[in-house]
Design a protein around this motif. Sequence first.
Motif, PDB file in Angstrom:
ATOM      1  N   ASP A  15       0.828  -1.205   0.000  1.00  0.00           N
ATOM      2  CA  ASP A  15       0.000   0.000   0.000  1.00  0.00           C
ATOM      3  C   ASP A  15       0.863   1.256   0.000  1.00  0.00           C
ATOM      4  N   LEU A  16       1.925   1.245   0.795  1.00  0.00           N
ATOM      5  CA  LEU A  16       2.826   2.392   0.864  1.00  0.00           C
ATOM      6  C   LEU A  16       3.498   2.645  -0.480  1.00  0.00           C
ATOM      7  N   LEU A  17       3.965   1.579  -1.120  1.00  0.00           N
ATOM      8  CA  LEU A  17       4.597   1.731  -2.431  1.00  0.00           C
ATOM      9  C   LEU A  17       3.589   2.219  -3.468  1.00  0.00           C
ATOM     10  N   GLY A  18       2.361   1.709  -3.366  1.00  0.00           N
ATOM     11  CA  GLY A  18       1.322   2.167  -4.289  1.00  0.00           C
ATOM     12  C   GLY A  18       0.986   3.627  -4.088  1.00  0.00           C
ATOM     13  N   ALA A  19       0.919   4.070  -2.821  1.00  0.00           N
ATOM     14  CA  ALA A  19       0.632   5.479  -2.540  1.00  0.00           C
ATOM     15  C   ALA A  19       1.742   6.376  -3.081  1.00  0.00           C
ATOM     16  N   ALA A  20       2.988   5.935  -2.918  1.00  0.00           N
ATOM     17  CA  ALA A  20       4.114   6.714  -3.450  1.00  0.00           C
ATOM     18  C   ALA A  20       4.022   6.820  -4.966  1.00  0.00           C
ATOM     19  N   TRP A  21       3.637   5.724  -5.621  1.00  0.00           N
ATOM     20  CA  TRP A  21       3.480   5.754  -7.088  1.00  0.00           C
ATOM     21  C   TRP A  21       2.374   6.720  -7.489  1.00  0.00           C
ATOM     22  N   LEU A  22       1.258   6.700  -6.776  1.00  0.00           N
ATOM     23  CA  LEU A  22       0.148   7.610  -7.096  1.00  0.00           C
ATOM     24  C   LEU A  22       0.572   9.066  -6.971  1.00  0.00           C
ATOM     25  N   ILE A  23       1.352   9.373  -5.944  1.00  0.00           N
ATOM     26  CA  ILE A  23       1.819  10.752  -5.769  1.00  0.00           C
ATOM     27  C   ILE A  23       2.751  11.147  -6.911  1.00  0.00           C
ATOM     28  N   ARG A  24       3.639  10.239  -7.281  1.00  0.00           N
ATOM     29  CA  ARG A  24       4.592  10.530  -8.355  1.00  0.00           C
ATOM     30  C   ARG A  24       3.890  10.718  -9.692  1.00  0.00           C
ATOM     31  N   ARG A  25       2.784   9.993  -9.913  1.00  0.00           N
ATOM     32  CA  ARG A  25       2.077  10.055 -11.189  1.00  0.00           C
ATOM     33  C   ARG A  25       0.894  11.018 -11.162  1.00  0.00           C
ATOM     34  N   ALA A  26       0.791  11.832 -10.128  1.00  0.00           N
ATOM     35  CA  ALA A  26      -0.345  12.748 -10.015  1.00  0.00           C
ATOM     36  C   ALA A  26      -0.304  13.796 -11.127  1.00  0.00           C
ATOM     37  N   GLY A  27      -1.473  14.096 -11.667  1.00  0.00           N
ATOM     38  CA  GLY A  27      -1.592  15.186 -12.626  1.00  0.00           C
ATOM     39  C   GLY A  27      -1.927  16.473 -11.898  1.00  0.00           C
TER      40      GLY A  27
END
Length: 255
Positions: free
Chosen positions: A223-235
Amino acid sequence: MTPTTPEISVVIPARDEVVAIAPLVEEVGRILNDKAFEVIVIDDGSTDGTHHALMRLASTHDWLSWLQNDESVGQSASIRRGVRTARGKIIVTLDGDGQNPPDQIPNLLAPFAASDCEALGLVQGQRVTRQDTTAKRWASRAANAIRVALLHDGVRDSGCGLKAFRREAYFDLPWFDHIHRFMPAMMLREGWEVQTVSVSHQARQGGQSKYSNLRRALVGIPDLLGAAWLIRRAGPPRHAGKAPSDHTVRGHPSA
């Protein structure tokens, strides 16, 4: 107080909390009796008779409603079901085990009364003097340190169940299971402001914790890695309050 349209919706996920749920709901009602509010309890597949306690409570309090999951779907999914049902513009969540004292709710709501709160999406409670086992406190401290280092959300206790947030802001967030532990980071991702408030904590009155430290770690890492990915890919942020890269979080002590 039983208004037609509540301003505040208190959403409580509960699983096998037959001992704690009635005192908890009654106290929420006492704390908010001067406000336009409703309480929604989501019984997450309990097998200990929690639903019988909720039936009795609902028969005497018209501000209380409850939903029952046929099988356990977890805390985040239960909260989401409750928020979808809620009518209030401000949602308050707290755990169904009674460890989050309802008398802390006014502290969470206070920042939303400020004149400059239009961009405020979430007020996150941060527990002080936690009434948990030493092992659980140390595990939580380590997990929070790793989360802050990776997500830079500026919050030391994002897993605290005491939260207050705008319903519209909640539905701006990307959905994934266990998102309740990452709401500050996800709110910042969408451009909403986050504030923190110190809240008290109390010992369990009955029942058992639903997570061991090992299980929490096993579900928390992806979940933590997924959240970090979402932040990095945020528009571009959906809300114009602040840019996703601005992770300033305002903190306030409890009243």
